[in-house]
Design a protein around this motif. Structure first.
Motif, mmCIF file in Angstrom:
data_model
loop_
_atom_site.group_PDB
_atom_site.id
_atom_site.type_symbol
_atom_site.label_atom_id
_atom_site.label_comp_id
_atom_site.label_asym_id
_atom_site.label_seq_id
_atom_site.Cartn_x
_atom_site.Cartn_y
_atom_site.Cartn_z
ATOM 1 N N HIS A 11 -15.468 14.603 10.312
ATOM 2 C CA HIS A 11 -16.267 15.069 9.237
ATOM 3 C C HIS A 11 -17.509 14.538 9.097
ATOM 4 O O HIS A 11 -18.525 15.066 8.664
ATOM 5 N N PHE A 12 -17.841 13.210 9.641
ATOM 6 C CA PHE A 12 -18.989 12.475 9.745
ATOM 7 C C PHE A 12 -19.836 12.634 10.992
ATOM 8 O O PHE A 12 -21.144 12.130 11.077
ATOM 9 N N GLY A 13 -19.222 12.846 11.963
ATOM 10 C CA GLY A 13 -19.646 12.784 13.304
ATOM 11 C C GLY A 13 -19.939 11.617 13.983
ATOM 12 O O GLY A 13 -20.798 11.235 14.733
ATOM 13 N N GLN A 14 -19.303 10.492 13.512
ATOM 14 C CA GLN A 14 -19.322 9.165 13.798
ATOM 15 C C GLN A 14 -17.928 8.279 13.423
ATOM 16 O O GLN A 14 -16.947 8.872 12.535
ATOM 17 N N LYS A 15 -17.600 7.370 14.279
ATOM 18 C CA LYS A 15 -16.360 6.704 14.097
ATOM 19 C C LYS A 15 -16.822 5.686 13.005
ATOM 20 O O LYS A 15 -17.792 5.147 12.696
ATOM 21 N N PRO A 16 -15.575 5.127 12.228
ATOM 22 C CA PRO A 16 -16.029 4.124 11.171
ATOM 23 C C PRO A 16 -16.484 2.877 12.217
ATOM 24 O O PRO A 16 -15.975 2.473 13.298
ATOM 25 N N LYS A 17 -17.300 2.190 11.625
ATOM 26 C CA LYS A 17 -17.860 0.743 12.127
ATOM 27 C C LYS A 17 -16.807 -0.487 12.037
ATOM 28 O O LYS A 17 -17.031 -1.437 12.786
ATOM 29 N N ARG A 18 -16.112 -0.248 10.945
ATOM 30 C CA ARG A 18 -15.071 -1.459 10.502
ATOM 31 C C ARG A 18 -13.967 -0.627 10.184
ATOM 32 O O ARG A 18 -14.035 0.255 9.366
ATOM 33 N N SER A 19 -12.601 -1.211 10.473
ATOM 34 C CA SER A 19 -11.451 -0.618 9.960
ATOM 35 C C SER A 19 -10.439 -1.761 9.478
ATOM 36 O O SER A 19 -10.341 -2.810 10.065
ATOM 37 N N TYR A 20 -9.915 -1.689 8.228
ATOM 38 C CA TYR A 20 -9.188 -2.845 7.441
ATOM 39 C C TYR A 20 -7.761 -1.953 7.005
ATOM 40 O O TYR A 20 -7.643 -0.858 6.654
ATOM 41 N N PHE A 21 -6.691 -2.996 7.133
ATOM 42 C CA PHE A 21 -5.559 -2.717 6.450
ATOM 43 C C PHE A 21 -5.091 -3.598 5.284
ATOM 44 O O PHE A 21 -5.294 -4.715 5.628
ATOM 45 N N HIS A 22 -4.660 -3.006 4.098
ATOM 46 C CA HIS A 22 -4.230 -4.042 3.293
ATOM 47 C C HIS A 22 -2.973 -3.326 2.543
ATOM 48 O O HIS A 22 -2.616 -2.262 2.161
ATOM 49 N N GLY A 23 -1.910 -4.174 2.508
ATOM 50 C CA GLY A 23 -0.744 -3.854 1.795
ATOM 51 C C GLY A 23 0.185 -5.298 1.374
ATOM 52 O O GLY A 23 -0.313 -6.348 1.681
ATOM 53 N N CYS A 24 0.889 -4.924 0.458
ATOM 54 C CA CYS A 24 1.685 -5.870 -0.414
ATOM 55 C C CYS A 24 3.089 -5.466 -0.616
ATOM 56 O O CYS A 24 3.414 -4.285 -0.429
ATOM 57 N N SER A 25 3.845 -6.448 -0.542
ATOM 58 C CA SER A 25 5.289 -6.261 -0.398
ATOM 59 C C SER A 25 5.753 -5.902 0.739
ATOM 60 O O SER A 25 5.663 -6.404 1.902
ATOM 61 N N ASP A 26 6.571 -4.717 1.056
ATOM 62 C CA ASP A 26 6.925 -4.089 2.227
ATOM 63 C C ASP A 26 5.757 -3.654 2.971
ATOM 64 O O ASP A 26 5.547 -3.725 3.968
ATOM 65 N N GLY A 27 4.491 -3.524 2.149
ATOM 66 C CA GLY A 27 3.126 -3.157 2.582
ATOM 67 C C GLY A 27 2.625 -4.331 3.371
ATOM 68 O O GLY A 27 1.905 -4.124 4.332
ATOM 69 N N GLY A 28 3.091 -5.647 3.117
ATOM 70 C CA GLY A 28 2.651 -6.615 3.760
ATOM 71 C C GLY A 28 3.564 -6.769 4.946
ATOM 72 O O GLY A 28 3.070 -7.324 5.880
ATOM 73 N N ARG A 29 4.826 -6.534 5.118
ATOM 74 C CA ARG A 29 5.551 -6.381 6.158
ATOM 75 C C ARG A 29 4.669 -5.457 7.036
ATOM 76 O O ARG A 29 4.644 -5.472 8.449
#
Length: 530
Positions: free
Chosen positions: A176-194
């Motif tokens: 879509h943008f013609g470039q890769k993301p310069k940073r990537s993060y993940f955030h989850g809580c509860s089972d999302g924390g697992r």
């Protein structure tokens, strides 16, 4: 075990828009063949467009135009993962990508979790974790029937759905943008924390920074703990009125230990409280005192489960967590008012019963009355721990690429014991001593319930703190948390009244009142070593 049971999206948000280059480029993604699936629908959303989210009093509006992409992904034959991507239109995109965890057993895409990150300019992704919603719809993440004789779907839920969602998100961003993301993060809580810890351990290259809130990391053991709680507490009559009295007594005895009598316990482990003080005596109001069985049930809940040979399975729940909205939902009842063939249960009992019925025993007739801690826990570990638990994963590869890991947990969580997270963090510190000072942080939130809510401030911007840290800033030493009259609305940027603010301090430091100014203002506290 959910971020918030009420934040499940019930309606979509797309409508017609005037065609422009960005909208055309978005729509053109429909039907795009991906490395792991296909784009089902790509729909442009305009700035100011109304978005309806369940559990939110007022509709939210799109802060800017973005592309809403629905994709179906497959890990192997028999797999079907639904993932959703929101890609901001330029120039609103900040160049970065966020993957979000689910709660419980998943089964729905929780769009309300996506909205705050979108407002900050991130491209955002979330997934149903590989299976559709189950009945009843609003409690789909608590239902485990989908796992019955479905090993492919169990693996997708355990870890593959999030991994493929991350890989596909980066692929779509590039397209879509013609470039890769310069940073990537993940955030989850509860089972999302697992899920967050699973990402760091199994797929260290997926994300640069990972935020794990109230992680259900030792999932097999936590489900056994929930069944044990059910056996201890539900047969008693710990009504909401009795929980109110219990909570008030805990605060009366322990609130001032941290220097400020403010209704919050900064260090619950320092609270030495025996519920025997509330034991019924002649002339007491039976609605406000505790019977002998109730005293023992409360003691057991604080202590946590032990096996027959005395082994401590899990930490107990902390003093301060017994406020009625916490224990009554997850531990003691009144039970959840369910419908159909599902019996009324507490949140913990419902989730864990489905776990043992459908995943461990694979027996539709299995009932919670048959649970035996000393037999069912070893069986659960044998059959599932290596697949679904994320408490023993080696983080060496993640830290070796300079990955940042942040954990947080509310001290008043009544779904997952907060001391489990403290102990896990300390094990990580010991194992990765070289990385710990610069790449690992834990924040404990006084009065915060399960992922959000509770009597204490629970809305804070962990993603912004992670972004600053990963972009080269110093490791975060504190974050300011806010208590709103409506926490969910406050988290979404809607109209909500601020009731108090408080710094959350990097463990083991705690917030101490300076002795001057309002105890409801964060600036009047400092982080100190207890």
């Amino acid at each position: 075990m959910l971020f918030a049971l009420s934040l499940v999206v019930l309606s979509g948000c797309a409508r017609s828009v005037e065609p422009d280059a960005a909208a055309v480029a978005c729509s053109a993604l429909t039907g795009k063949v991906l490395s792991h699936g296909i784009v089902k629908q790509a729909t442009p959303v305009t700035a100011g467009q109304s978005m309806s989210l369940a559990g939110v009093d007022d509709k939210v509006v799109a802060p800017f135009g973005f592309c809403r992409i629905e994709a179906t992904l497959r890990s192997e034959p028999g797999s079907e993962i639904q993932s959703l991507y929101w890609l901001p239109m330029k120039p609103s995109w900040n160049g970065k990508f966020v993957g979000l965890g689910n709660g419980g057993f998943g089964g729905v895409i929780q769009e309300a979790h996506m909205f705050p990150a979108l407002r900050q300019g991130f491209a955002v992704a979330a997934t149903d974790m590989g299976h559709p919603a189950s009945f009843p719809q609003n409690l789909a993440p608590m239902n485990g029937k989908w796992a019955y004789q479905q090993p492919v779907k169990v693996l997708d839920w355990a870890y593959r759905a999030n991994h493929l969602t991350a890989a596909t998100g980066k692929e779509l961003i590039d397209a879509h943008f013609g470039q890769k993301p310069k940073r990537s993060y993940f955030h989850g809580c509860s089972d999302g924390g697992r899920e967050a810890l699973m990402q760091a351990g199994r797929y260290p290259d997926d994300y640069d920074g990972i935020i794990a809130g109230a992680p259900a990391a030792a999932f097999t053991d936590l489900m056994a703990h929930a069944q044990w709680n059910n056996r201890q507490a539900v047969p008693t009559q710990l009504t909401e009125e009795k929980l109110d009295r219990l909570h008030a007594e805990v605060l009366d005895r322990c609130d001032a230990l941290d220097g400020a009598k403010d209704g919050l316990l900064e260090s619950p482990s320092a609270c030495r409280f025996d519920p025997e003080v509330l034991s019924c005596k002649p002339g007491d109001d039976p609605k406000r005192c505790l019977t002998g069985a109730e005293v023992e049930a409360v003691r057991a809940t604080y202590r946590g489960p032990r096996t027959a040979d005395g082994q401590q399975l899990s930490a107990g729940f902390s003093p301060g967590s017994e406020y009625k909205e916490g224990w009554s939902l997850w531990i003691t009842g009144p039970t959840l008012p369910l419908v159909g063939t599902v019996k009324s249960m507490t949140g913990g009992s419902l989730l864990s019963t489905d776990f043992f019925r459908w995943m461990v025993h694979a027996d539709p007739d299995w009932e919670r009355e048959r649970f035996d801690l000393d037999k069912d826990l070893p069986l659960a570990r044998q059959r599932l721990a290596a697949t679904i638990n994320s408490d023993q994963l080696d983080m060496t590869p993640f830290f070796a690429r300079n990955g940042k890991l942040m954990l947080y947990h509310g001290w008043s969580d009544a779904a997952l014991p907060p001391m489990n997270t403290v102990r896990y963090f300390e094990r990580l510190q010991a194992r990765h001593a070289d990385a710990a000072t610069q790449q690992l942080r834990l924040f404990m939130a006084p009065g915060m319930g399960h992922c959000m809510g509770g009597p204490g401030p629970s809305v804070f911007d962990a993603l912004d703190a992670m972004d600053r840290w990963t972009e080269g800033g110093p490791p975060p030493e504190q974050m300011v948390a806010t208590k709103f009259d409506k926490d969910a609305a406050g988290a979404l940027g809607q109209t909500a009244k601020v009731q108090r603010t408080r710094p959350l301090c990097a463990w083991p430091k705690v917030a101490r009142w300076t002795g001057q100014g309002s105890i409801d203002a964060a600036e009047n506290f400092s982080c100190q070593t207890p």
